[in-house]
Write a protein that holds these residues in place. Structure first.
Motif, PDB file in Angstrom:
ATOM      1  N   SER A 105       0.846  -1.196   0.000  1.00 33.55           N
ATOM      2  CA  SER A 105       0.000   0.000   0.000  1.00 33.55           C
ATOM      3  C   SER A 105       0.878   1.242   0.000  1.00 33.55           C
ATOM      4  CB  SER A 105      -0.925  -0.011   1.217  1.00 33.55           C
ATOM      5  OG  SER A 105      -0.163   0.117   2.400  1.00 33.55           O
ATOM      6  N   LYS A 106       0.272   2.390  -0.256  1.00 27.99           N
ATOM      7  CA  LYS A 106       1.030   3.649  -0.318  1.00 27.99           C
ATOM      8  C   LYS A 106       1.707   3.983   1.009  1.00 27.99           C
ATOM      9  CE  LYS A 106       0.315   4.689  -4.602  1.00 27.99           C
ATOM     10  NZ  LYS A 106       1.383   4.632  -5.567  1.00 27.99           N
TER      11      LYS A 106
ATOM     12  N   GLY B   2       3.122   1.730   2.827  1.00 25.21           N
ATOM     13  CA  GLY B   2       4.197   0.762   2.978  1.00 25.21           C
ATOM     14  C   GLY B   2       3.796  -0.568   3.578  1.00 25.21           C
ATOM     15  N   THR B   3       2.524  -0.740   3.910  1.00 24.44           N
ATOM     16  CA  THR B   3       2.061  -2.016   4.465  1.00 24.44           C
ATOM     17  C   THR B   3       2.125  -3.087   3.375  1.00 24.44           C
ATOM     18  OG1 THR B   3       0.589  -0.853   5.977  1.00 24.44           O
ATOM     19  CG2 THR B   3       0.142  -3.190   5.611  1.00 24.44           C
ATOM     20  N   VAL B   4       2.711  -4.226   3.702  1.00 22.83           N
ATOM     21  CA  VAL B   4       2.881  -5.318   2.742  1.00 22.83           C
ATOM     22  C   VAL B   4       1.889  -6.436   3.056  1.00 22.83           C
ATOM     23  CG1 VAL B   4       4.487  -7.040   1.811  1.00 22.83           C
ATOM     24  CG2 VAL B   4       5.337  -4.791   2.484  1.00 22.83           C
ATOM     25  N   THR B   5       1.195  -6.884   2.028  1.00 30.12           N
ATOM     26  CA  THR B   5       0.316  -8.043   2.177  1.00 30.12           C
ATOM     27  C   THR B   5       0.761  -9.121   1.201  1.00 30.12           C
ATOM     28  OG1 THR B   5      -1.284  -7.169   0.590  1.00 30.12           O
ATOM     29  CG2 THR B   5      -1.693  -6.685   2.906  1.00 30.12           C
ATOM     30  N   VAL B   6       0.661 -10.365   1.658  1.00 30.71           N
ATOM     31  CA  VAL B   6       0.974 -11.520   0.817  1.00 30.71           C
ATOM     32  C   VAL B   6      -0.255 -12.422   0.838  1.00 30.71           C
ATOM     33  CG1 VAL B   6       2.465 -13.529   0.490  1.00 30.71           C
ATOM     34  CG2 VAL B   6       3.444 -11.374   1.285  1.00 30.71           C
ATOM     35  N   ASN B   7      -0.797 -12.666  -0.343  1.00 25.45           N
ATOM     36  CA  ASN B   7      -2.014 -13.477  -0.485  1.00 25.45           C
ATOM     37  C   ASN B   7      -3.139 -12.934   0.392  1.00 25.45           C
ATOM     38  OD1 ASN B   7      -0.676 -15.220  -2.303  1.00 25.45           O
ATOM     39  ND2 ASN B   7       0.128 -16.419  -0.596  1.00 25.45           N
TER      40      ASN B   7
ATOM     41  N   ASP C 122      11.789  -0.872  10.886  1.00 22.81           N
ATOM     42  CA  ASP C 122      11.574   0.275  11.775  1.00 22.81           C
ATOM     43  C   ASP C 122      10.544   1.242  11.224  1.00 22.81           C
ATOM     44  OD1 ASP C 122      13.282  -0.561  13.745  1.00 22.81           O
ATOM     45  OD2 ASP C 122      14.935   0.765  13.186  1.00 22.81           O
ATOM     46  N   GLU C 123      10.535   1.400   9.899  1.00 27.79           N
ATOM     47  CA  GLU C 123       9.659   2.390   9.281  1.00 27.79           C
ATOM     48  C   GLU C 123       9.155   1.865   7.939  1.00 27.79           C
ATOM     49  OE1 GLU C 123      10.188   6.818   7.345  1.00 27.79           O
ATOM     50  OE2 GLU C 123      11.613   6.178   8.864  1.00 27.79           O
ATOM     51  N   LEU C 124       7.837   1.771   7.813  1.00 29.23           N
ATOM     52  CA  LEU C 124       7.258   1.318   6.552  1.00 29.23           C
ATOM     53  C   LEU C 124       7.366   2.431   5.512  1.00 29.23           C
ATOM     54  CD1 LEU C 124       4.015  -0.434   7.843  1.00 29.23           C
ATOM     55  CD2 LEU C 124       6.158  -1.507   7.129  1.00 29.23           C
ATOM     56  N   ALA C 125       7.560   2.052   4.252  1.00 37.45           N
ATOM     57  CA  ALA C 125       7.635   3.034   3.163  1.00 37.45           C
ATOM     58  C   ALA C 125       7.290   2.337   1.853  1.00 37.45           C
ATOM     59  CB  ALA C 125       9.031   3.644   3.076  1.00 37.45           C
ATOM     60  N   TYR C 126       6.659   3.070   0.972  1.00 40.31           N
ATOM     61  CA  TYR C 126       6.318   2.556  -0.354  1.00 40.31           C
ATOM     62  C   TYR C 126       7.590   2.355  -1.172  1.00 40.31           C
ATOM     63  CZ  TYR C 126       3.628   2.123  -4.704  1.00 40.31           C
ATOM     64  OH  TYR C 126       3.067   1.674  -5.866  1.00 40.31           O
ATOM     65  N   GLY C 127       8.560   3.237  -0.976  1.00 39.72           N
ATOM     66  CA  GLY C 127       9.876   3.109  -1.598  1.00 39.72           C
ATOM     67  C   GLY C 127       9.869   3.243  -3.102  1.00 39.72           C
TER      68      GLY C 127
ATOM     69  N   LEU D 176       1.036  -3.433  -9.059  1.00 43.52           N
ATOM     70  CA  LEU D 176       0.580  -4.135  -7.866  1.00 43.52           C
ATOM     71  C   LEU D 176      -0.926  -4.370  -7.952  1.00 43.52           C
ATOM     72  CD1 LEU D 176       2.673  -2.137  -5.282  1.00 43.52           C
ATOM     73  CD2 LEU D 176       3.027  -4.506  -5.929  1.00 43.52           C
ATOM     74  N   PRO D 177      -1.471  -5.415  -7.397  1.00 47.49           N
ATOM     75  CA  PRO D 177      -0.750  -6.541  -6.787  1.00 47.49           C
ATOM     76  C   PRO D 177       0.059  -7.312  -7.840  1.00 47.49           C
ATOM     77  CG  PRO D 177      -3.109  -6.998  -6.858  1.00 47.49           C
ATOM     78  CD  PRO D 177      -2.917  -5.607  -7.379  1.00 47.49           C
ATOM     79  N   TYR D 178       1.096  -7.998  -7.342  1.00 43.94           N
ATOM     80  CA  TYR D 178       2.066  -8.653  -8.220  1.00 43.94           C
ATOM     81  C   TYR D 178       2.133 -10.135  -7.872  1.00 43.94           C
ATOM     82  CZ  TYR D 178       6.619  -9.717 -10.315  1.00 43.94           C
ATOM     83  OH  TYR D 178       7.633 -10.269 -11.058  1.00 43.94           O
ATOM     84  N   GLN D 179       2.038 -11.000  -8.878  1.00 42.58           N
ATOM     85  CA  GLN D 179       2.187 -12.432  -8.636  1.00 42.58           C
ATOM     86  C   GLN D 179       3.624 -12.844  -8.934  1.00 42.58           C
ATOM     87  OE1 GLN D 179      -0.234 -15.259 -10.865  1.00 42.58           O
ATOM     88  NE2 GLN D 179      -0.135 -16.698  -9.142  1.00 42.58           N
TER      89      GLN D 179
END
Length: 195
Positions: free
Chosen positions: A113-114, A116-121, A131-136, A142-145
């Motif tokens: 997400s924008k 920086g939260t990462v989800t898998v499945n 320490d710090e979430l970021a979109y980077g 996205l989403p990416y398989q």
């Protein structure tokens, strides 16, 4: 006319014994030295073989894995092709070795997400190592398989890491992997397993 004949002093038996002991000690010393050199060369060759084939030692460059790994640390990796989410791996990229964390495996769906939260499945990852979430630096759709035989990897310092979120690196193939990082060996203050 008489000529004087000078006789040399004959060595005593203890002097002869001392000289024989000295010669014998020299031979023993040379034999021991030669044996020690052979052992050291064999051990060094074995260590190089182990380090090359089974457990390479790598030096960390850059800050993309902070706070988990700091620049200048030496880490030992184990050759492996079996990774799970959370493993830290080293892999070849453009004649360099990069170190990143496995986020997802073959066939998994990854979304960032924008914020920086990462989800898998569809499940949010618990990432205590960040320490710090970021979109980077993200330029993939996205989403990416994740393709078969590849792993999606990200650095722990998300704002500076260039990783699988960027098409330049992409997901890592099995043949690129050097190994899974298992142990920090230097500096001694950081000695321990890589989490």
């Amino acid at each position: 006319m008489r000529q004087r004949i000078h006789q040399m002093d004959r060595p005593t038996s203890s002097e002869v014994r001392q000289e024989l002991d000295r010669v014998k000690h020299g031979r023993t010393y040379r034999k021991t030295l030669k044996s020690t050199i052979y052992i050291l060369v064999t051990v060094a060759a074995f260590a190089v073989l182990v380090a090359t084939l089974w457990m390479p030692v790598l030096e960390v460059y850059g800050g993309s894995m902070e706070p988990t790994l700091q620049e200048g640390e030496l880490v030992a990796a184990v050759k492996s092709g079996d990774f799970k989410t959370g493993d830290v791996v080293a892999f070849y990229y453009n004649n360099k070795i990069l170190v990143k964390r496995v986020i997802a495996g073959p066939g998994d769906w990854v979304d960032v997400s924008k914020d920086g939260t990462v989800t898998v499945n569809g499940t949010v990852l618990d990432e205590p190592y960040v320490d710090e979430l970021a979109y980077g630096d993200t330029n993939i759709d996205l989403p990416y398989q994740v393709p078969d035989g590849r792993w999606f990897v990200m650095g722990d310092h998300r704002s500076v890491s260039v990783d699988s979120r960027n098409k330049a690196v992409g997901p890592v193939a099995a043949e690129q992997v050097v190994g899974k990082l298992v142990y920090t060996i230097w500096p001694l203050s950081q000695l321990g397993s890589v989490e």
